[in-house]
Design a protein around this motif. Structure first.
Motif, PDB file in Angstrom:
ATOM      1  N   HIS A  55       0.808  -1.221   0.000  1.00 36.24           N
ATOM      2  CA  HIS A  55       0.000   0.000   0.000  1.00 36.24           C
ATOM      3  C   HIS A  55       0.843   1.274   0.000  1.00 36.24           C
ATOM      4  N   GLU A  56       2.173   1.127  -0.058  1.00 37.09           N
ATOM      5  CA  GLU A  56       3.004   2.285  -0.376  1.00 37.09           C
ATOM      6  C   GLU A  56       3.033   2.518  -1.884  1.00 37.09           C
ATOM      7  N   ARG A  57       2.378   1.615  -2.660  1.00 35.75           N
ATOM      8  CA  ARG A  57       2.158   1.757  -4.108  1.00 35.75           C
ATOM      9  C   ARG A  57       3.462   1.748  -4.901  1.00 35.75           C
ATOM     10  N   ARG A  58       4.354   0.822  -4.534  1.00 35.45           N
ATOM     11  CA  ARG A  58       5.572   0.609  -5.300  1.00 35.45           C
ATOM     12  C   ARG A  58       5.643  -0.854  -5.716  1.00 35.45           C
ATOM     13  N   LEU A  59       6.202  -1.097  -6.889  1.00 31.30           N
ATOM     14  CA  LEU A  59       6.345  -2.438  -7.425  1.00 31.30           C
ATOM     15  C   LEU A  59       7.829  -2.778  -7.423  1.00 31.30           C
ATOM     16  N   ARG A  60       8.186  -3.914  -6.814  1.00 38.75           N
ATOM     17  CA  ARG A  60       9.593  -4.299  -6.801  1.00 38.75           C
ATOM     18  C   ARG A  60       9.706  -5.815  -6.919  1.00 38.75           C
ATOM     19  N   ARG A  61      10.782  -6.244  -7.519  1.00 36.08           N
ATOM     20  CA  ARG A  61      11.009  -7.667  -7.750  1.00 36.08           C
ATOM     21  C   ARG A  61      11.685  -8.261  -6.524  1.00 36.08           C
ATOM     22  N   VAL A  62      11.150  -9.392  -6.039  1.00 35.30           N
ATOM     23  CA  VAL A  62      11.680 -10.007  -4.821  1.00 35.30           C
ATOM     24  C   VAL A  62      11.830 -11.507  -5.053  1.00 35.30           C
TER      25      VAL A  62
END
Length: 663
Positions: A235-242
């Motif tokens: 919900h911080e509205r960031r997309l990251r690869r994990v």
């Protein structure tokens, strides 16, 4: 003796809140949808994913209305259901609530394979408001839960590929103007429910398409999926690869391991079978698999933090278990839309059933073990063969209607969208909401309402806007034309249409409200406040003039109460934004007492008291422990207002925070 597959009617009696009336004000602004990116696109994504992330975002929710009339007062209520079963599985479907599969019972073991919500409690999670948790839901339209979450679908039996019955659900999705169908099929003796889905584009232009099948399962499970990486979205509205399953020292395959709500969009390598499973510590659980067109797989978790726990209790009965969701979609993430060619279609087959496999141990070993068990229970080749067999029956004409959806599809077919084999939209389904538009289609003129009532729904697709532009320009038509122009992005022309309609309008408040929204969008907040105050005055005057006895609370009926509540809420916010507390107080005092008692309006009362310098009285409102029935997913207004009142920690019953950090 084996039970031959059959479809039957049933009734579920649940503690249920009343859905209430829709909001009669056209949704000229998009809702604050939590599933969007803030900031730059992340690195490492493929070119097609990057293109799809920015494809045709919604300008607004038109022509759909917001559904915010529900409350939290539950009482036993009968819900019509349809059951499809064989001697292995029993699937229970609610055709009146988006075709939700609320139960999938494995008969030999007596195990419920889904999270089955013991109550029906709408909450503000769908794109247009009302949604409820549990079961398997079919999400079409745009990023988020479908506007059909609490809406009826058409339902009827059709012949299945094996000669038995198949349950077909279908409707016309109005955000993208796309007809779709969902076919539920249980072959005799099968442990798996087959689901054939088809979306068709009857238009002469490409249309952005969205689909995710969301399955709620108990959260005390481990999620297995054939992937080693995922896109994480919070919900911080960031997309990251994990990495999968663990990152930052936490095993994210266990839904309760993380502290906050999050999405994990798994990156299944091309060529690998697409499946996702939720297995308990005993190795029993549910698996979902599909043909390759349904590309994406996702896990949604509420997390173990206080906000997530509060939402879990909010959506069901206190004391019952929580849930997570395993999901499958057309794209890799829910932030993407997929182009559907003009006059094209997309289809696939899904399968849902029990899986027994060791869930514990090293990730790769557990995934490989589950994949082997799935291949034994339901070979990939059998799914492909079932899809081919189903496609031959996708155009089969349905039998007797078991449930009826809306009349909007019938109206589109009348306009010329053509015959859609397998999904009829007969004229007999047209109702009061569609009648003015059928008259416009037939005569070229939009008839005025026959009685005093809030304006009806506006159709905004290009072909309807063309008809409105050529119709006689009376105030009623100009109002609807302005809404259609606004949706098309021609905002200056929309304002001109509304302003032209004002002098001759019998009721000015719908036009003034539209003009107030336009002012706000242009940054003219003082003028917007003027127009909101005038609109609310006009609505109150209109009720006194047109409806004798309307001064008595609720004597004017459900629709007018909804109109006063909706316009009053927007007017209060606009007036408070420019510090016109006396005018805001005047609006407050003219709201029906029953409306002022609603949780959303108790919060507005606290904000009004604060603006008037009456902080102690505002704090007293919070001390009454009110509930906001339509609190939006991700909305932090409770925490923000509380922080202006006190330095004390936010009370647990007001803590719906879904991201790290302060409210």
């Amino acid at each position: 003796m084996a039970l031959v597959t059959r479809i039957r009617r049933a009734v579920l009696t649940l503690p249920a809140a009343e859905p209430g009336p829709d909001n009669p004000l056209p949704p000229l602004r998009p809702l604050d949808e939590v599933h969007r990116l803030d900031g730059p696109e992340p690195s490492g994504m493929s070119p097609d994913m990057a293109r799809r992330l920015g494809l045709a975002p919604l300008r607004d929710l038109l022509p759909v209305r917001v559904r915010d009339g529900y409350d939290r007062m539950r009482a036993p209520r009968r819900l019509d259901a349809l059951v499809i079963e064989n001697d292995r599985l029993r699937a229970t479907v609610l055709p009146g609530l988006g075709g939700r599969v609320v139960s999938l019972l494995h008969l030999p073991t007596g195990r419920e394979l889904l999270y089955r919500n013991p109550v029906f409690q709408p909450a503000n999670f769908a794109l247009n408001g009302a949604w409820f948790s549990g079961g398997i839901e079919w999400n079409i339209g745009a990023t988020g839960h479908t506007t059909l979450s609490c809406a009826p679908l058409h339902a009827a039996p059709v012949p299945a590929p094996d000669g038995g019955p198949m349950l077909r659900l279908w409707e016309w999705e109005r955000l993208r103007d796309l007809p779709f169908q969902v076919d539920l099929w249980l072959p005799d003796g099968s442990d798996f429910l087959y689901v054939g889905v088809r979306i068709r584009n009857p238009h002469d232009r490409p249309v952005p398409t969205y689909w995710w099948s969301n399955t709620a399962v108990p959260e005390e499970v481990r999620i297995l999926v054939p992937a080693d990486e995922a896109w994480h979205f919070g919900h911080e509205r960031r997309l990251r690869r994990v990495p999968v399953p663990s990152y930052e020292g936490v095993d994210r395959s266990r839904p309760l391991a993380g502290s906050h709500a999050a999405d994990y969009f798994y990156q299944i390598p091309d060529g690998r079978r697409r499946w996702i499973a939720a297995l308990g510590a005993d190795g029993h659980g549910l698996v979902q698999t599909s043909t390759d067109a349904l590309r994406g797989r996702k896990l949604f978790v509420w997390g173990s933090g206080p906000g997530g726990r509060r939402w879990q209790r909010w959506l069901t009965e206190p004391g019952t278990g929580g849930y997570c969701e395993i999901q499958a979609g057309l794209a890799r993430t829910q932030l993407e839309h997929v182009p559907l060619d003009a006059e094209g279609e997309v289809s696939w087959l899904e399968a849902y059933g029990p899986l027994d496999a060791p869930a514990e141990g090293e990730w790769g070993e557990a995934v490989r073990g589950a994949a082997r068990r799935l291949e034994t229970a339901l070979p990939r080749a059998r799914v492909e063969a079932a899809y081919a067999a189903w496609r031959a029956h996708a155009d089969a004409e349905p039998g007797e209607l078991l449930a009826t959806g809306s009349g909007w599809g019938a109206l589109e077919v009348l306009h010329g969208s053509g015959k859609l084999p397998g999904t009829p939209f007969p004229e007999s389904t047209l109702g009061e909401a569609q009648e003015p538009w059928r008259e416009l289609l037939r005569t070229g003129a939009l008839p005025a309402p026959r009685r005093a009532q809030p304006p009806g729904e506006t159709l905004v697709a290009p072909h309807w806007r063309d008809l409105l532009e050529s119709a006689p320009a009376d105030p009623h038509t100009e109002y609807h034309l302005g809404v259609a122009q606004w949706h098309a992005g021609d905002r200056a022309q929309a304002v001109r249409s509304w302003e032209r309609a004002l002098p001759g309008a019998a009721a000015r408040w719908p036009l003034l409200r539209c003009l107030a929204v336009a002012d706000q969008e242009d940054g003219h907040h003082d003028r917007a406040a003027d127009r909101y105050a005038a609109a609310f005055d006009d609505l109150c005057d209109h009720l006194r003039r047109e409806l004798p006895g309307a001064g008595v609370p609720d004597a004017d009926g459900e629709a007018w109460t909804a109109a006063r509540a909706a316009l009053g809420r927007e007017s209060l916010r606009a007036l408070l934004a420019v510090r016109r507390t006396a005018d805001a107080r005047a609006v407050w005092e003219r709201l029906p007492p029953a409306v002022r008692r609603r949780g959303r309006f108790r919060l507005l009362e606290a904000e009004l008291l604060l603006a008037e310098g009456r902080a102690a009285e505002a704090r007293a409102v919070f001390d009454t422990d009110f509930e906001i029935a339509d609190l939006r997913e991700g909305e932090d207004v409770l925490g923000r207002v509380w922080a202006t009142l006190t330095d004390e920690p936010l009370p647990a019953h007001y803590d719906f925070r879904m991201r790290p950090g302060p409210a």
